[in-house]
Design a protein around this motif. Structure first.
Motif, mmCIF file in Angstrom:
data_model
loop_
_atom_site.group_PDB
_atom_site.id
_atom_site.type_symbol
_atom_site.label_atom_id
_atom_site.label_comp_id
_atom_site.label_asym_id
_atom_site.label_seq_id
_atom_site.Cartn_x
_atom_site.Cartn_y
_atom_site.Cartn_z
ATOM 1 N N ILE A 1 11.317 7.199 -21.726
ATOM 2 C CA ILE A 1 11.429 7.361 -20.267
ATOM 3 C C ILE A 1 12.336 6.256 -19.726
ATOM 4 O O ILE A 1 12.147 5.082 -20.030
ATOM 5 N N GLY A 2 13.310 6.647 -18.909
ATOM 6 C CA GLY A 2 14.214 5.675 -18.315
ATOM 7 C C GLY A 2 13.636 5.110 -17.034
ATOM 8 O O GLY A 2 12.881 5.780 -16.320
ATOM 9 N N THR A 3 13.992 3.853 -16.767
ATOM 10 C CA THR A 3 13.509 3.205 -15.545
ATOM 11 C C THR A 3 14.631 2.373 -14.931
ATOM 12 O O THR A 3 15.585 2.008 -15.621
ATOM 13 N N CYS A 4 14.473 2.079 -13.669
ATOM 14 C CA CYS A 4 15.344 1.074 -13.051
ATOM 15 C C CYS A 4 14.561 0.331 -11.973
ATOM 16 O O CYS A 4 13.863 0.942 -11.162
ATOM 17 N N TRP A 5 14.666 -0.982 -12.061
ATOM 18 C CA TRP A 5 14.100 -1.856 -11.019
ATOM 19 C C TRP A 5 15.135 -1.923 -9.917
ATOM 20 O O TRP A 5 16.253 -2.382 -10.153
ATOM 21 N N LYS A 6 14.793 -1.465 -8.731
ATOM 22 C CA LYS A 6 15.748 -1.494 -7.623
ATOM 23 C C LYS A 6 15.187 -2.290 -6.457
ATOM 24 O O LYS A 6 13.968 -2.335 -6.250
ATOM 25 N N THR A 7 16.095 -2.893 -5.710
ATOM 26 C CA THR A 7 15.694 -3.689 -4.542
ATOM 27 C C THR A 7 16.534 -3.273 -3.327
ATOM 28 O O THR A 7 17.253 -4.094 -2.756
ATOM 29 N N PRO A 8 16.450 -2.002 -2.936
ATOM 30 C CA PRO A 8 17.229 -1.579 -1.759
ATOM 31 C C PRO A 8 16.751 -2.315 -0.512
ATOM 32 O O PRO A 8 15.585 -2.709 -0.415
ATOM 33 N N GLY A 9 17.669 -2.489 0.441
ATOM 34 C CA GLY A 9 17.342 -3.245 1.654
ATOM 35 C C GLY A 9 16.159 -2.686 2.422
ATOM 36 O O GLY A 9 15.416 -3.431 3.066
ATOM 37 N N PHE A 10 15.927 -1.382 2.323
ATOM 38 C CA PHE A 10 14.853 -0.797 3.143
ATOM 39 C C PHE A 10 13.458 -1.228 2.715
ATOM 40 O O PHE A 10 12.487 -0.972 3.415
ATOM 41 N N LEU A 11 13.339 -1.919 1.551
ATOM 42 C CA LEU A 11 12.006 -2.396 1.142
ATOM 43 C C LEU A 11 11.423 -3.363 2.172
ATOM 44 O O LEU A 11 10.208 -3.493 2.290
ATOM 45 N N ASP A 12 12.312 -4.057 2.906
ATOM 46 C CA ASP A 12 11.833 -5.008 3.926
ATOM 47 C C ASP A 12 11.854 -4.404 5.333
ATOM 48 O O ASP A 12 11.538 -5.104 6.304
ATOM 49 N N ASP A 13 12.203 -3.142 5.450
ATOM 50 C CA ASP A 13 12.226 -2.477 6.760
ATOM 51 C C ASP A 13 10.779 -2.316 7.253
ATOM 52 O O ASP A 13 9.944 -1.741 6.549
ATOM 53 N N PRO A 14 10.465 -2.856 8.453
ATOM 54 C CA PRO A 14 9.086 -2.791 8.939
ATOM 55 C C PRO A 14 8.510 -1.376 8.964
ATOM 56 O O PRO A 14 7.337 -1.170 8.637
ATOM 57 N N LYS A 15 9.357 -0.384 9.317
ATOM 58 C CA LYS A 15 8.847 0.994 9.364
ATOM 59 C C LYS A 15 8.520 1.510 7.974
ATOM 60 O O LYS A 15 7.554 2.240 7.770
ATOM 61 N N PHE A 16 9.362 1.122 7.021
ATOM 62 C CA PHE A 16 9.120 1.553 5.645
ATOM 63 C C PHE A 16 7.849 0.897 5.102
ATOM 64 O O PHE A 16 7.006 1.548 4.477
ATOM 65 N N ARG A 17 7.687 -0.400 5.390
ATOM 66 C CA ARG A 17 6.480 -1.125 4.962
ATOM 67 C C ARG A 17 5.234 -0.478 5.555
ATOM 68 O O ARG A 17 4.225 -0.300 4.877
ATOM 69 N N GLU A 18 5.352 -0.113 6.826
ATOM 70 C CA GLU A 18 4.205 0.515 7.502
ATOM 71 C C GLU A 18 3.867 1.861 6.847
ATOM 72 O O GLU A 18 2.694 2.170 6.606
ATOM 73 N N ALA A 19 4.908 2.625 6.522
ATOM 74 C CA ALA A 19 4.680 3.937 5.888
ATOM 75 C C ALA A 19 3.944 3.778 4.560
ATOM 76 O O ALA A 19 3.141 4.630 4.176
ATOM 77 N N LEU A 20 4.228 2.665 3.855
ATOM 78 C CA LEU A 20 3.580 2.431 2.556
ATOM 79 C C LEU A 20 2.228 1.725 2.681
ATOM 80 O O LEU A 20 1.529 1.564 1.689
ATOM 81 N N GLY A 21 1.884 1.260 3.870
ATOM 82 C CA GLY A 21 0.620 0.544 4.040
ATOM 83 C C GLY A 21 0.690 -0.875 3.503
ATOM 84 O O GLY A 21 -0.303 -1.388 2.961
ATOM 85 N N VAL A 22 1.867 -1.499 3.624
ATOM 86 C CA VAL A 22 2.020 -2.881 3.147
ATOM 87 C C VAL A 22 1.611 -3.834 4.263
ATOM 88 O O VAL A 22 2.059 -3.705 5.408
ATOM 89 N N ASP A 23 0.725 -4.783 3.931
ATOM 90 C CA ASP A 23 0.187 -5.701 4.940
ATOM 91 C C ASP A 23 1.088 -6.919 5.116
ATOM 92 O O ASP A 23 1.859 -7.270 4.213
ATOM 93 N N ALA A 24 0.923 -7.592 6.271
ATOM 94 C CA ALA A 24 1.557 -8.906 6.451
ATOM 95 C C ALA A 24 1.012 -9.782 5.317
ATOM 96 O O ALA A 24 -0.156 -9.648 4.938
#
Ligand SMILES: Cc1cc2nc3c(=O)[nH]c(=O)nc-3n(C[C@H](O)[C@H](O)[C@H](O)COP(=O)(O)O)c2cc1C
Length: 194
Positions: free
Chosen positions: A133-156
């Motif tokens: 199985i192939g994988t890639c570790w990615k760090t797109p800028g949207f990982l820190d987007d507050p709306k994206f964090r909220e959609a994922l349920g990421v806490d402060a």
């Protein structure tokens, strides 16, 4: 213990980050099995400094909708064709896993936790590679987007350190050469008195 197809050395050297997937499915249970093993990574204080949001199988489509809707606001300005081209980096993969680490207020512990999570992620990469199985570790800028964090349920106090992709692939990318160890190792020499 499962039979291992690759030696540890072969897995480390032959693994490549896969950025072009072919759309063949990877089951959620296969990823869960990989995680069961990967979490045996070293981690200081046994803090187990990670949690995961996994979008696999039918849920992967939901993730793609989130991405299309507001994960990447600037994509809204793109033409339909360009948007589809950008999205193909995601639609051909089979699953996305977000690795979330606590951001300890103490700098030493925060660094240790990031380091531990990184070793765990390399375990995931090698175990997946061993299963083809192939994988890639990615760090797109949207990982820190507050709306994206909220959609994922990421806490402060938490940080998404990776959008990790899983999928099958047709072409093995060429390895990028590493800096030779002669350039980066200084062998310790103890000065002998004359
Ligand atoms: C912390 C980290 C972040 C990365 N972020 C990205 C990324 O955002 N996009 C991407 O295409 N690859 C990303 N990569 C993958 C690297 O580009 C890849 O490892 C590198 O090209 C070496 O290729 P190899 O893994 O096949 O040896 C990331 C890798 C690491 C370790």
């Amino acid at each position: 213990m499962d039979e291992q197809a690759l030696s540890v050395r072969d897995a480390i050297i032959s693994r490549r980050s896969i950025k072009s997937f072919n759309g063949q499915p990877v089951e959620q249970s296969e990823i869960a099995d990989i995680l069961e093993d990967a979490i045996w990574a070293p981690n200081h204080g046994n803090r187990n400094p990670w949690r995961f949001v996994l979008a696999a199988e039918g849920n992967y489509q939901d993730f793609l909708e989130v991405l299309r809707d507001f994960g990447v606001p600037k994509w809204k300005e793109l033409s339909d064709d360009t948007l589809e081209k950008q999205m193909s980096k995601y639609t051909k993969a089979s699953a996305a896993m977000f690795v979330i680490v606590p951001e300890d207020a103490r700098q030493k512990q925060r660094l240790e936790d990031f380091a531990a999570a990184s070793t765990m992620i390399q375990n995931v990469q090698l175990l997946a590679w061993d299963k083809g199985i192939g994988t890639c570790w990615k760090t797109p800028g949207f990982l820190d987007d507050p709306k994206f964090r909220e959609a994922l349920g990421v806490d402060a106090g938490e940080r998404i350190i990776s959008m990790f992709q899983f999928g099958h692939f047709d072409e093995l990318p060429k390895a990028k050469p590493r800096t030779p160890i002669e350039d980066v190792v200084t062998y310790w020499q103890v000065a002998t008195p004359e």
